[in-house]
Design a protein around this motif. Structure first.
Motif, PDB file in Angstrom:
ATOM      1  N   GLY A   1       0.541  -1.270  -0.408  1.00  0.00           N
ATOM      2  CA  GLY A   1      -0.362   0.152  -0.442  1.00  0.00           C
ATOM      3  C   GLY A   1       1.457   1.499   0.519  1.00  0.00           C
ATOM      4  O   GLY A   1       1.845   1.173  -0.416  1.00  0.00           O
ATOM      5  N   LEU A   2       0.213   2.412   0.281  1.00  0.00           N
ATOM      6  CA  LEU A   2       0.844   3.674   0.669  1.00  0.00           C
ATOM      7  C   LEU A   2       1.424   3.797   1.771  1.00  0.00           C
ATOM      8  O   LEU A   2       0.386   3.922   2.862  1.00  0.00           O
ATOM      9  CB  LEU A   2       0.110   4.530  -0.515  1.00  0.00           C
ATOM     10  N   VAL A   3       2.210   5.064   2.026  1.00  0.00           N
ATOM     11  CA  VAL A   3       2.229   5.037   3.221  1.00  0.00           C
ATOM     12  C   VAL A   3       3.945   5.780   3.437  1.00  0.00           C
ATOM     13  O   VAL A   3       4.433   6.759   2.028  1.00  0.00           O
ATOM     14  CB  VAL A   3       3.365   3.327   4.424  1.00  0.00           C
ATOM     15  N   GLN A   4       3.758   6.893   4.281  1.00  0.00           N
ATOM     16  CA  GLN A   4       4.416   8.025   4.759  1.00  0.00           C
ATOM     17  C   GLN A   4       5.850   7.309   5.280  1.00  0.00           C
ATOM     18  O   GLN A   4       5.932   6.614   5.658  1.00  0.00           O
ATOM     19  CB  GLN A   4       3.952   9.455   4.904  1.00  0.00           C
ATOM     20  N   ALA A   5       6.872   8.657   4.610  1.00  0.00           N
ATOM     21  CA  ALA A   5       8.007   8.279   4.661  1.00  0.00           C
ATOM     22  C   ALA A   5       8.353   8.130   6.465  1.00  0.00           C
ATOM     23  O   ALA A   5       7.570   9.102   7.147  1.00  0.00           O
ATOM     24  CB  ALA A   5       8.848   9.067   4.542  1.00  0.00           C
ATOM     25  N   GLY A   6       8.315   7.552   7.123  1.00  0.00           N
ATOM     26  CA  GLY A   6       8.588   7.014   8.635  1.00  0.00           C
ATOM     27  C   GLY A   6       7.680   5.950   9.388  1.00  0.00           C
ATOM     28  O   GLY A   6       7.305   5.923   9.981  1.00  0.00           O
ATOM     29  N   GLY A   7       6.554   5.848   8.282  1.00  0.00           N
ATOM     30  CA  GLY A   7       5.419   4.964   8.736  1.00  0.00           C
ATOM     31  C   GLY A   7       6.130   3.119   8.660  1.00  0.00           C
ATOM     32  O   GLY A   7       7.760   3.072   7.909  1.00  0.00           O
ATOM     33  N   SER A   8       5.330   2.340   9.016  1.00  0.00           N
ATOM     34  CA  SER A   8       5.715   0.357   9.128  1.00  0.00           C
ATOM     35  C   SER A   8       4.484   0.403   8.186  1.00  0.00           C
ATOM     36  O   SER A   8       3.061   0.674   8.079  1.00  0.00           O
ATOM     37  CB  SER A   8       5.597   0.364   9.971  1.00  0.00           C
ATOM     38  N   LEU A   9       4.856  -1.239   7.026  1.00  0.00           N
ATOM     39  CA  LEU A   9       3.656  -1.827   7.316  1.00  0.00           C
ATOM     40  C   LEU A   9       4.649  -3.177   7.020  1.00  0.00           C
ATOM     41  O   LEU A   9       5.186  -3.320   7.660  1.00  0.00           O
ATOM     42  CB  LEU A   9       4.058  -1.646   5.439  1.00  0.00           C
ATOM     43  N   ARG A  10       3.070  -3.778   7.351  1.00  0.00           N
ATOM     44  CA  ARG A  10       3.262  -5.195   7.515  1.00  0.00           C
ATOM     45  C   ARG A  10       3.092  -6.082   5.803  1.00  0.00           C
ATOM     46  O   ARG A  10       1.856  -6.080   5.579  1.00  0.00           O
ATOM     47  CB  ARG A  10       2.830  -5.597   8.700  1.00  0.00           C
ATOM     48  N   LEU A  11       3.720  -7.189   5.481  1.00  0.00           N
ATOM     49  CA  LEU A  11       3.622  -8.147   4.284  1.00  0.00           C
ATOM     50  C   LEU A  11       3.174  -9.085   4.415  1.00  0.00           C
ATOM     51  O   LEU A  11       4.239  -9.464   5.071  1.00  0.00           O
ATOM     52  CB  LEU A  11       4.678  -7.328   3.042  1.00  0.00           C
ATOM     53  N   SER A  12       2.153 -10.090   4.184  1.00  0.00           N
ATOM     54  CA  SER A  12       2.607 -11.538   4.728  1.00  0.00           C
ATOM     55  C   SER A  12       2.337 -12.335   3.579  1.00  0.00           C
ATOM     56  O   SER A  12       2.003 -11.697   1.775  1.00  0.00           O
ATOM     57  CB  SER A  12       0.966 -11.837   5.006  1.00  0.00           C
ATOM     58  N   CYS A  13       3.024 -13.028   2.810  1.00  0.00           N
ATOM     59  CA  CYS A  13       3.162 -14.361   2.283  1.00  0.00           C
ATOM     60  C   CYS A  13       2.587 -15.802   2.844  1.00  0.00           C
ATOM     61  O   CYS A  13       3.089 -16.545   3.770  1.00  0.00           O
ATOM     62  CB  CYS A  13       4.699 -14.479   1.754  1.00  0.00           C
TER      63      CYS A  13
ATOM     64  N   THR B   1      12.279  -6.606   9.240  1.00  0.00           N
ATOM     65  CA  THR B   1      12.351  -8.198  10.206  1.00  0.00           C
ATOM     66  C   THR B   1      11.406  -8.832   9.176  1.00  0.00           C
ATOM     67  O   THR B   1      10.250  -8.677   9.319  1.00  0.00           O
ATOM     68  CB  THR B   1      11.328  -7.706  11.629  1.00  0.00           C
ATOM     69  N   ILE B   2      11.932 -10.145   8.856  1.00  0.00           N
ATOM     70  CA  ILE B   2      11.089 -11.182   8.558  1.00  0.00           C
ATOM     71  C   ILE B   2      11.209 -12.466   9.300  1.00  0.00           C
ATOM     72  O   ILE B   2      11.736 -12.358  10.314  1.00  0.00           O
ATOM     73  CB  ILE B   2      11.792 -11.871   7.286  1.00  0.00           C
ATOM     74  N   SER B   3       9.659 -12.712   9.659  1.00  0.00           N
ATOM     75  CA  SER B   3       9.164 -13.653  10.418  1.00  0.00           C
ATOM     76  C   SER B   3       8.755 -14.884   9.996  1.00  0.00           C
ATOM     77  O   SER B   3       7.813 -14.443   9.044  1.00  0.00           O
ATOM     78  CB  SER B   3       9.003 -13.358  11.369  1.00  0.00           C
ATOM     79  N   ARG B   4       8.253 -15.928  10.911  1.00  0.00           N
ATOM     80  CA  ARG B   4       7.194 -16.804  10.182  1.00  0.00           C
ATOM     81  C   ARG B   4       6.226 -17.332  10.804  1.00  0.00           C
ATOM     82  O   ARG B   4       6.406 -17.490  12.228  1.00  0.00           O
ATOM     83  CB  ARG B   4       8.539 -17.899  10.121  1.00  0.00           C
ATOM     84  N   ALA B   5       4.682 -17.795  11.056  1.00  0.00           N
ATOM     85  CA  ALA B   5       4.493 -18.355  11.356  1.00  0.00           C
ATOM     86  C   ALA B   5       4.496 -19.700  12.133  1.00  0.00           C
ATOM     87  O   ALA B   5       5.376 -20.717  11.261  1.00  0.00           O
ATOM     88  CB  ALA B   5       3.164 -17.694  11.209  1.00  0.00           C
ATOM     89  N   ASN B   6       3.301 -19.963  12.798  1.00  0.00           N
ATOM     90  CA  ASN B   6       3.782 -20.929  13.980  1.00  0.00           C
ATOM     91  C   ASN B   6       3.073 -22.260  12.595  1.00  0.00           C
ATOM     92  O   ASN B   6       4.012 -23.705  12.739  1.00  0.00           O
ATOM     93  CB  ASN B   6       2.941 -21.092  14.886  1.00  0.00           C
TER      94      ASN B   6
ATOM     95  N   TYR C   1       6.120 -12.990   7.112  1.00  0.00           N
ATOM     96  CA  TYR C   1       5.815 -11.932   7.633  1.00  0.00           C
ATOM     97  C   TYR C   1       7.231 -11.188   7.314  1.00  0.00           C
ATOM     98  O   TYR C   1       8.313 -11.386   7.842  1.00  0.00           O
ATOM     99  CB  TYR C   1       5.336 -11.178   9.350  1.00  0.00           C
ATOM    100  N   LEU C   2       6.709 -10.058   6.688  1.00  0.00           N
ATOM    101  CA  LEU C   2       7.713  -8.591   6.509  1.00  0.00           C
ATOM    102  C   LEU C   2       7.352  -7.708   7.357  1.00  0.00           C
ATOM    103  O   LEU C   2       6.542  -6.972   6.589  1.00  0.00           O
ATOM    104  CB  LEU C   2       8.370  -8.087   4.744  1.00  0.00           C
ATOM    105  N   GLN C   3       7.522  -6.995   8.472  1.00  0.00           N
ATOM    106  CA  GLN C   3       7.740  -5.968   9.074  1.00  0.00           C
ATOM    107  C   GLN C   3       8.689  -5.155   8.473  1.00  0.00           C
ATOM    108  O   GLN C   3       9.674  -5.337   8.872  1.00  0.00           O
ATOM    109  CB  GLN C   3       8.050  -6.240  10.476  1.00  0.00           C
ATOM    110  N   MET C   4       7.964  -4.036   8.250  1.00  0.00           N
ATOM    111  CA  MET C   4       8.522  -2.801   7.491  1.00  0.00           C
ATOM    112  C   MET C   4       9.201  -1.746   8.173  1.00  0.00           C
ATOM    113  O   MET C   4       7.427  -1.058   8.065  1.00  0.00           O
ATOM    114  CB  MET C   4       8.764  -2.542   5.763  1.00  0.00           C
ATOM    115  N   ASN C   5       9.345  -1.211   9.164  1.00  0.00           N
ATOM    116  CA  ASN C   5       9.412   0.103   9.441  1.00  0.00           C
ATOM    117  C   ASN C   5      10.200   0.955   9.520  1.00  0.00           C
ATOM    118  O   ASN C   5      10.946   0.524   8.151  1.00  0.00           O
ATOM    119  CB  ASN C   5      10.227  -0.307  11.169  1.00  0.00           C
TER     120      ASN C   5
END
Length: 115
Positions: free
Chosen positions: A10-22, A68-73, A79-83
């Motif tokens: 999606g669209l986010v302002q600089a300094g913001g966060s998004l989380r992607l899922s796969c 940060t990349i992480s995996r679900a149980n 997931y990719l947490q982008m800060n």
């Protein structure tokens, strides 16, 4: 047949966060690796982060300490947490899955960071 589906761009302002899922499906046993790559217009594809079944996560130099990349149980979702997002993080982000020696890609999800 392995299928890979991304979500969360999606669209986010600089300094913001998004989380992607796969989410990957169609495997009979554990995936060898799951990770993220990205490609900005006019640039080569680059590694964002990858999780393998051995070792620690690996990150591209441009996103270290911010993503940060992480995996679900369930082990079939990553997931990719982008800060602290920057305009230069704008790209199409692709999920990459390796299973039984074959690489699979998702369709990509757009991330746009405005300044």
């Amino acid at each position: 047949q392995v299928q890979v589906v991304e979500s969360g761009g999606g669209l986010v302002q600089a300094g913001g966060s998004l989380r992607l899922s796969c989410a990957a499906s169609g495997a009979s046993f554990r995936f060898n690796s799951m990770g993220w790559y990205r490609q900005a217009p006019g640039k080569q594809q680059e590694l964002v982060g990858v999780l393998t079944n051995v070792g620690n996560p690996m990150y591209g130099d441009s996103v270290k300490d911010r993503f940060t990349i992480s995996r679900a149980n369930a082990m079939n979702t990553v997931y990719l947490q982008m800060n602290s997002l920057k305009p230069e993080d704008t790209a199409v982000y692709y999920c990459n899955v390796v299973y039984a020696g074959t690489t699979y890609w998702g369709q990509g999800t757009q991330v746009t960071v405005s300044s």
